[in-house]
Design a protein around this motif. Structure first.
Motif, PDB file in Angstrom:
ATOM      1  N   UNK A 289      15.514   5.268  -8.209  1.00 36.80           N
ATOM      2  CA  UNK A 289      15.011   5.945  -7.202  1.00 36.80           C
ATOM      3  C   UNK A 289      13.683   4.972  -7.155  1.00 36.80           C
ATOM      4  N   UNK A 290      13.426   4.566  -5.843  1.00 35.05           N
ATOM      5  CA  UNK A 290      12.042   3.821  -5.555  1.00 35.05           C
ATOM      6  C   UNK A 290      10.686   4.504  -5.716  1.00 35.05           C
ATOM      7  N   UNK A 291       9.929   3.948  -6.735  1.00 33.84           N
ATOM      8  CA  UNK A 291       8.574   4.367  -7.025  1.00 33.84           C
ATOM      9  C   UNK A 291       7.407   3.572  -6.540  1.00 33.84           C
ATOM     10  N   UNK A 292       6.328   3.866  -6.136  1.00 34.12           N
ATOM     11  CA  UNK A 292       5.135   3.116  -6.318  1.00 34.12           C
ATOM     12  C   UNK A 292       4.193   3.537  -7.501  1.00 34.12           C
TER      13      UNK A 292
ATOM     14  N   UNK B  11       2.391  -5.964  -5.680  1.00 35.13           N
ATOM     15  CA  UNK B  11       2.478  -6.044  -4.204  1.00 35.13           C
ATOM     16  C   UNK B  11       1.134  -5.834  -3.499  1.00 35.13           C
ATOM     17  N   UNK B  12       0.234  -5.322  -4.202  1.00 34.91           N
ATOM     18  CA  UNK B  12      -1.069  -5.043  -3.806  1.00 34.91           C
ATOM     19  C   UNK B  12      -2.147  -4.708  -4.625  1.00 34.91           C
ATOM     20  N   UNK B  13      -3.253  -5.249  -4.227  1.00 37.08           N
ATOM     21  CA  UNK B  13      -4.171  -5.128  -5.441  1.00 37.08           C
ATOM     22  C   UNK B  13      -5.723  -4.791  -4.833  1.00 37.08           C
TER      23      UNK B  13
ATOM     24  N   UNK C  39       5.625  -1.802  -6.528  1.00 33.68           N
ATOM     25  CA  UNK C  39       6.790  -1.177  -6.480  1.00 33.68           C
ATOM     26  C   UNK C  39       7.757  -1.026  -7.585  1.00 33.68           C
ATOM     27  N   UNK C  40       8.546  -0.293  -7.973  1.00 39.42           N
ATOM     28  CA  UNK C  40       9.512  -0.299  -9.137  1.00 39.42           C
ATOM     29  C   UNK C  40      10.519   0.686  -8.976  1.00 39.42           C
TER      30      UNK C  40
END
Ligand code: ADP
Ligand code: ZN
Ligand code: MG
Length: 489
Positions: free
Chosen positions: A160-163, A110-112, A135-136
């Motif tokens: 459950x959502x994680x970053x 998603x982002x770097x 995200x995972x």
């Protein structure tokens, strides 16, 4: 545990190199790819459905709220957020992973390329670069203490959502790593993207550690340390692991690329049983999910909606209220504390005095009671009124502190406590002279020494009188009466 390794005692310098991988649970009502509710400590296996159980035919659907929270974190960390990113399957077998794979992001995160400034002791360290944020989904949990000799599985956490946030290896001491994690946690709390509770596991950190000769720019072989669930465990584990590696190298050995488990009881790291390094996760694009395309306006909307971030608040406190940087940092620890301070500052003429009361007495009581300053039942206006009573001389500082404690115990406003308990300052000379007389009679030796020229004993006598008055005597008046009484016989 000593943080000094034998090699360090010998004075052989090594530089520690640390990179962190942080998993953060996002504060969403439901899971990443299904509608199951997210809750900590619900009865096991009650928050599950065909999707998060990985039953055949069940299809994932992306939780937009989770994506939005992840974007918020990414923007605040200065990352480049990619309008298009992709999900991937990470395949491995573990009992708490019902599908046999985790949906994560791999080559198209998603982002770097973000960064976070984490002021370390002594300062001067450059901002820590964030390599990526993706995200995972979380795995379930193995419960080892529920049944004797059996491991139970709770899948409430599965999905459950994680970053995951991965730093570059820019951290160079356990203290620096800790400072970084403190600032990251604080930032994510400000953003309200996660509870960041290390004990409950909503913030988990793995640390990659290596050591090298200062001046060397090559990265040496690293180990990955797991199982640290508090800031102090993180510091201890990193110090231990760096020392262990230095000792190994100084003894002519080599660091092996392996995963180490921190054992908080023994205060040591040890290799995880079964070398899992040879893992081949066989990543491949998740076939059940399309490219993650962010709505066009999302990044701008999120950027515009960001709250004031910790470093911005600290700067403003320094500029607006003339606080020292350190004090501004203490008062900005979390948004509620900062808001409490600001409301108090508004209710008093001098923000610095307000800062001292909040940082001093309020935080002390908050620590004693294990309750947040904002939960002690004191309205900032009332604290302001109390500060005012002290500043105008109606109360001594000691008495003011007493009144504050009574306000918290009784829930009554400052003036009510002062009136009802007769806590206002005693400036009645007769009463003070009585205490002065007692103090002099009870301490003949000190009186003699004072009269022989040891004038600093005046402070001792003031202390005696203040104690007799239980802090109620007007200290100025006491000093005056004492000096007089001690001078004459
Ligand atoms: P791996 O291939 O083992 O997953 P990566 O290069 O992907 O290693 O990096 C994973 C994490 O380890 C990152 O946080 C990175 O900063 C950190 N890291 C990489 N090399 C080192 C090293 N030699 N010493 C300390 N940390 C490192
Ligand atoms: Zn589900
Ligand atoms: Mg890697």
């Amino acid at each position: 545990m000593s943080e000094e390794s034998p090699a360090k005692r010998k004075g052989i310098p090594h530089e520690t190199v640390i990179g962190l991988e942080i998993h953060v649970q996002l504060k969403t009502a439901s899971k990443m790819f299904c509608g199951c509710r997210v809750a900590f400590a619900a009865p096991p296996n009650t928050l599950v459905c065909p999707v998060c159980l990985g039953l055949p035919g069940a299809l994932p659907v992306v939780n937009e709220r989770a994506v939005e929270l992840a974007v918020r974190a990414a923007v605040a960390l200065g990352c480049t957020v990619h309008p298009r990113s992709a999900f991937a399957r990470k395949n491995y077998f573990y009992p708490d992973l019902p599908k046999g794979y985790q949906i994560t992001q791999y080559d198209r995160p998603l982002a770097t390329d973000g960064s976070l400034d984490a002021p370390a002791e002594g300062g001067g360290a450059p901002p820590v670069r964030i390599r990526r944020l993706h995200v995972e989904e979380d795995s379930g949990k193995s419960l080892h203490d529920r049944f004797p000799e059996t491991t139970a599985i709770d899948l409430n956490r599965a999905g459950v959502p994680l970053v995951e946030i991965v730093t570059e290896p820019d951290l160079h001491s356990p203290a620096h790593a800790r400072a970084f994690l403190v600032r990251l946690k604080q930032t994510l709390e400000y953003l309200e993207v996660s509870d960041c509770n290390m004990e409950e596991g909503s913030l988990r950190v793995d640390a990659n550690v290596s050591v090298r000769r200062p001046g060397s720019h090559e990265l040496a072989t690293k180990t990955e340390v797991k199982n640290m669930n508090s800031f102090s465990q993180l510091s201890k584990a990193l110090a231990f692991e760096a020392s262990r590696q230095v000792d190994l190298l100084e003894g002519g050995g080599a660091v092996e690329h392996e995963t180490m488990l921190w054992d908080p009881v023994r205060g040591a790291t040890r290799p995880m049983r079964g070398k899992e390094e040879a893992h081949d996760y066989r990543y491949f694009p998740e076939p059940d999910l399309p490219t993650l395309v962010l709505p066009e306006a999302l990044i701008d909307t999120v950027t515009d909606g960001l709250p004031e971030l910790p470093w911005e608040k600290i700067r403003r406190f320094v500029q607006t209220y003339g606080l020292r940087e350190y004090d501004a940092g203490v008062l900005s620890a979390d948004r509620r504390l900062a808001a409490f301070f600001e409301a108090t500052a508004e209710a008093t003429p001098d923000p610095k005095t307000a800062a001292n009361w909040v940082m001093g007495e309020m935080l002390a009581i908050s620590n004693e009671l294990g309750q947040h300053v904002a939960e002690l039942g004191i309205e900032p206006v009332e604290l302001g009124r109390l500060i005012d009573r002290v500043e105008t001389g109606a109360l001594s500082h000691t008495l003011g502190k007493q009144v504050l404690r009574r306000m918290i115990e009784t829930g009554k406003p400052a003036d009510a406590v002062i009136d009802e308990e007769g806590l206002s300052l005693v400036s009645d000379s007769d009463q003070i002279d009585e205490w002065v007389g007692e103090a002099i009679r009870e301490n003949p030796a000190e009186v003699e020494r004072y009269r022989d020229g040891e004038e600093k004993l005046l402070a001792f006598f003031i202390g005696q009188v203040m104690r007799k008055s239980r802090g109620k005597a007007d200290p100025e008046r006491v000093r005056d009466r004492l000096a007089r009484a001690l001078a004459t016989d």
